[in-house]
Scaffold this motif. Structure first.
Motif, PDB file in Angstrom:
ATOM      1  N   ARG A 194     -22.106 -14.781 -13.699  1.00  0.00           N
ATOM      2  CA  ARG A 194     -20.675 -14.741 -13.368  1.00  0.00           C
ATOM      3  C   ARG A 194     -20.243 -13.359 -12.891  1.00  0.00           C
ATOM      4  O   ARG A 194     -19.209 -13.230 -12.230  1.00  0.00           O
ATOM      5  N   THR A 195     -21.041 -12.320 -13.226  1.00  0.00           N
ATOM      6  CA  THR A 195     -20.733 -10.973 -12.741  1.00  0.00           C
ATOM      7  C   THR A 195     -20.792 -10.933 -11.214  1.00  0.00           C
ATOM      8  O   THR A 195     -20.047 -10.201 -10.565  1.00  0.00           O
ATOM      9  N   VAL A 196     -21.690 -11.723 -10.627  1.00  0.00           N
ATOM     10  CA  VAL A 196     -21.776 -11.800  -9.164  1.00  0.00           C
ATOM     11  C   VAL A 196     -20.445 -12.273  -8.608  1.00  0.00           C
ATOM     12  O   VAL A 196     -19.920 -11.707  -7.638  1.00  0.00           O
ATOM     13  N   ASP A 197     -19.862 -13.306  -9.215  1.00  0.00           N
ATOM     14  CA  ASP A 197     -18.574 -13.831  -8.747  1.00  0.00           C
ATOM     15  C   ASP A 197     -17.477 -12.772  -8.830  1.00  0.00           C
ATOM     16  O   ASP A 197     -16.630 -12.672  -7.938  1.00  0.00           O
ATOM     17  N   VAL A 198     -17.492 -11.982  -9.899  1.00  0.00           N
ATOM     18  CA  VAL A 198     -16.489 -10.922 -10.062  1.00  0.00           C
ATOM     19  C   VAL A 198     -16.579  -9.918  -8.917  1.00  0.00           C
ATOM     20  O   VAL A 198     -15.567  -9.549  -8.312  1.00  0.00           O
ATOM     21  N   HIS A 199     -17.806  -9.501  -8.595  1.00  0.00           N
ATOM     22  CA  HIS A 199     -17.963  -8.497  -7.537  1.00  0.00           C
ATOM     23  C   HIS A 199     -17.697  -9.089  -6.152  1.00  0.00           C
ATOM     24  O   HIS A 199     -17.231  -8.372  -5.255  1.00  0.00           O
ATOM     25  N   ILE A 200     -17.996 -10.371  -5.966  1.00  0.00           N
ATOM     26  CA  ILE A 200     -17.641 -11.030  -4.707  1.00  0.00           C
ATOM     27  C   ILE A 200     -16.115 -11.015  -4.540  1.00  0.00           C
ATOM     28  O   ILE A 200     -15.601 -10.731  -3.444  1.00  0.00           O
ATOM     29  N   ARG A 201     -15.386 -11.304  -5.611  1.00  0.00           N
ATOM     30  CA  ARG A 201     -13.914 -11.283  -5.542  1.00  0.00           C
ATOM     31  C   ARG A 201     -13.408  -9.887  -5.203  1.00  0.00           C
ATOM     32  O   ARG A 201     -12.500  -9.719  -4.396  1.00  0.00           O
ATOM     33  N   ARG A 202     -14.015  -8.868  -5.828  1.00  0.00           N
ATOM     34  CA  ARG A 202     -13.610  -7.490  -5.534  1.00  0.00           C
ATOM     35  C   ARG A 202     -13.891  -7.119  -4.086  1.00  0.00           C
ATOM     36  O   ARG A 202     -13.079  -6.452  -3.432  1.00  0.00           O
ATOM     37  N   LEU A 203     -15.055  -7.551  -3.607  1.00  0.00           N
ATOM     38  CA  LEU A 203     -15.421  -7.265  -2.216  1.00  0.00           C
ATOM     39  C   LEU A 203     -14.441  -7.952  -1.263  1.00  0.00           C
ATOM     40  O   LEU A 203     -13.968  -7.340  -0.294  1.00  0.00           O
ATOM     41  N   ARG A 204     -14.131  -9.202  -1.539  1.00  0.00           N
ATOM     42  CA  ARG A 204     -13.168  -9.930  -0.701  1.00  0.00           C
ATOM     43  C   ARG A 204     -11.811  -9.227  -0.687  1.00  0.00           C
ATOM     44  O   ARG A 204     -11.188  -9.069   0.358  1.00  0.00           O
ATOM     45  N   LYS A 205     -11.353  -8.810  -1.852  1.00  0.00           N
ATOM     46  CA  LYS A 205     -10.048  -8.158  -1.952  1.00  0.00           C
ATOM     47  C   LYS A 205     -10.022  -6.872  -1.133  1.00  0.00           C
ATOM     48  O   LYS A 205      -9.011  -6.543  -0.493  1.00  0.00           O
ATOM     49  N   ALA A 206     -11.154  -6.147  -1.130  1.00  0.00           N
ATOM     50  CA  ALA A 206     -11.213  -4.862  -0.417  1.00  0.00           C
ATOM     51  C   ALA A 206     -11.251  -5.050   1.097  1.00  0.00           C
ATOM     52  O   ALA A 206     -10.602  -4.309   1.840  1.00  0.00           O
ATOM     53  N   ILE A 207     -12.031  -6.045   1.572  1.00  0.00           N
ATOM     54  CA  ILE A 207     -12.227  -6.150   3.030  1.00  0.00           C
ATOM     55  C   ILE A 207     -11.274  -7.129   3.706  1.00  0.00           C
ATOM     56  O   ILE A 207     -11.114  -7.080   4.923  1.00  0.00           O
ATOM     57  N   ASN A 208     -10.639  -7.999   2.917  1.00  0.00           N
ATOM     58  CA  ASN A 208      -9.702  -8.969   3.507  1.00  0.00           C
ATOM     59  C   ASN A 208      -8.276  -8.529   3.230  1.00  0.00           C
ATOM     60  O   ASN A 208      -7.606  -9.033   2.337  1.00  0.00           O
ATOM     61  N   VAL A 209      -7.819  -7.549   3.990  1.00  0.00           N
ATOM     62  CA  VAL A 209      -6.476  -6.990   3.781  1.00  0.00           C
ATOM     63  C   VAL A 209      -5.490  -7.700   4.695  1.00  0.00           C
ATOM     64  O   VAL A 209      -5.769  -7.956   5.879  1.00  0.00           O
ATOM     65  N   GLY A 210      -4.306  -8.006   4.145  1.00  0.00           N
ATOM     66  CA  GLY A 210      -3.267  -8.644   4.954  1.00  0.00           C
ATOM     67  C   GLY A 210      -3.693 -10.022   5.418  1.00  0.00           C
ATOM     68  O   GLY A 210      -4.165 -10.846   4.643  1.00  0.00           O
ATOM     69  N   ASP A 211      -3.540 -10.274   6.723  1.00  0.00           N
ATOM     70  CA  ASP A 211      -3.864 -11.599   7.260  1.00  0.00           C
ATOM     71  C   ASP A 211      -5.247 -11.635   7.910  1.00  0.00           C
ATOM     72  O   ASP A 211      -5.545 -12.516   8.716  1.00  0.00           O
TER      73      ASP A 211
END
Length: 231
Positions: A194-211
């Motif tokens: 599940r740690t993989v899922d946590v870091h995937i979410r963090r990565l998404r949040k960092a690179i998917n800014v705005g729209d």
């Protein structure tokens, strides 16, 4: 092009000498051994960028060397090209199923082999060709350790950086959580899936800014992939 480290495992002295000459001419740093067991030791001491591995070598078969290189976390993703006099389809399939990335049957042209090695490195390790890792509007400078999206610098933590680098080296490939755990954290890691899922979410949040489009696709019951279509 930056200098690539090659491990050559070949017990034919004349062929080994010929290959060393050709690859050094192409700016490769070549370490050579005739012994399968020594090859494993050398690969652990200094992880190569690519392995040229003869099917029949001393003490340990090329197939077993390939299998053990794939099992070890440090060398699990190192590209391996097998060299062999065996041309039967069954043997080729066995070599590829064991983890080889390519398969060259003797006799072969050294120049063709150099071209194949460079092609594998460009596909699997683009940074060695002096290229910036890029996909869609994301660029990664592996020397400066900087990531940009649409020209804007994206700050990433060390683990998110390694995750993104792995995806950029294999665009479109679907990786299970187990495979990502092996490749990014190391096979001996005791990190939970599940740690993989946590870091995937963090990565998404960092690179998917705005729209901006989400370029990390969740593949149901399979894992994650870098995909311009997003999730």
């Amino acid at each position: 092009m930056s200098r690539a480290n090659m491990l050559l495992v070949e017990d034919d002295a004349a062929l080994a000498e010929l290959l060393i000459w050709h690859f050094k001419k192409e700016n490769f740093d070549v370490v050579h051994t005739v012994d399968g067991e020594e090859a494993l030791i050398l690969a652990q001491e200094r992880v190569p960028d690519i392995v040229l591995l003869d099917w029949m070598v001393e003490n340990l078969s090329g197939i077993e060397v390939c299998r053990r290189l794939r099992r070890a976390s440090a060398t699990a993703n190192v590209p391996i090209i097998m060299l062999t006099a065996r041309g039967e389809e069954e043997d080729r399939v066995r070599g590829l199923e064991t983890g080889a990335d390519d398969y060259v049957t003797k006799p072969f042209s050294p120049r063709e082999l150099v071209a194949r090695v460079n092609a594998v490195l460009r596909r699997i390790r683009p940074a060695l060709a002096g290229e910036t890792l890029a996909f869609a509007d994301i660029e990664m400078d592996t020397v400066a350790h900087k990531v940009r999206r649409s020209g804007q610098v994206i700050p990433l933590g060390p683990t998110e950086y390694r995750l993104l680098k792995h995806f950029l080296e294999h665009p479109g490939w679907v990786f299970s959580r187990e495979r990502l755990l092996d490749s990014v954290w190391g096979r001996d890691s005791d990190i939970e899936l599940r740690t993989v899922d946590v870091h995937i979410r963090r990565l998404r949040k960092a690179i998917n800014v705005g729209d901006q489009n989400d370029i990390i696709r969740t593949v149901r019951s399979a894992g994650y992939a870098l995909d311009a279509g997003g999730d």
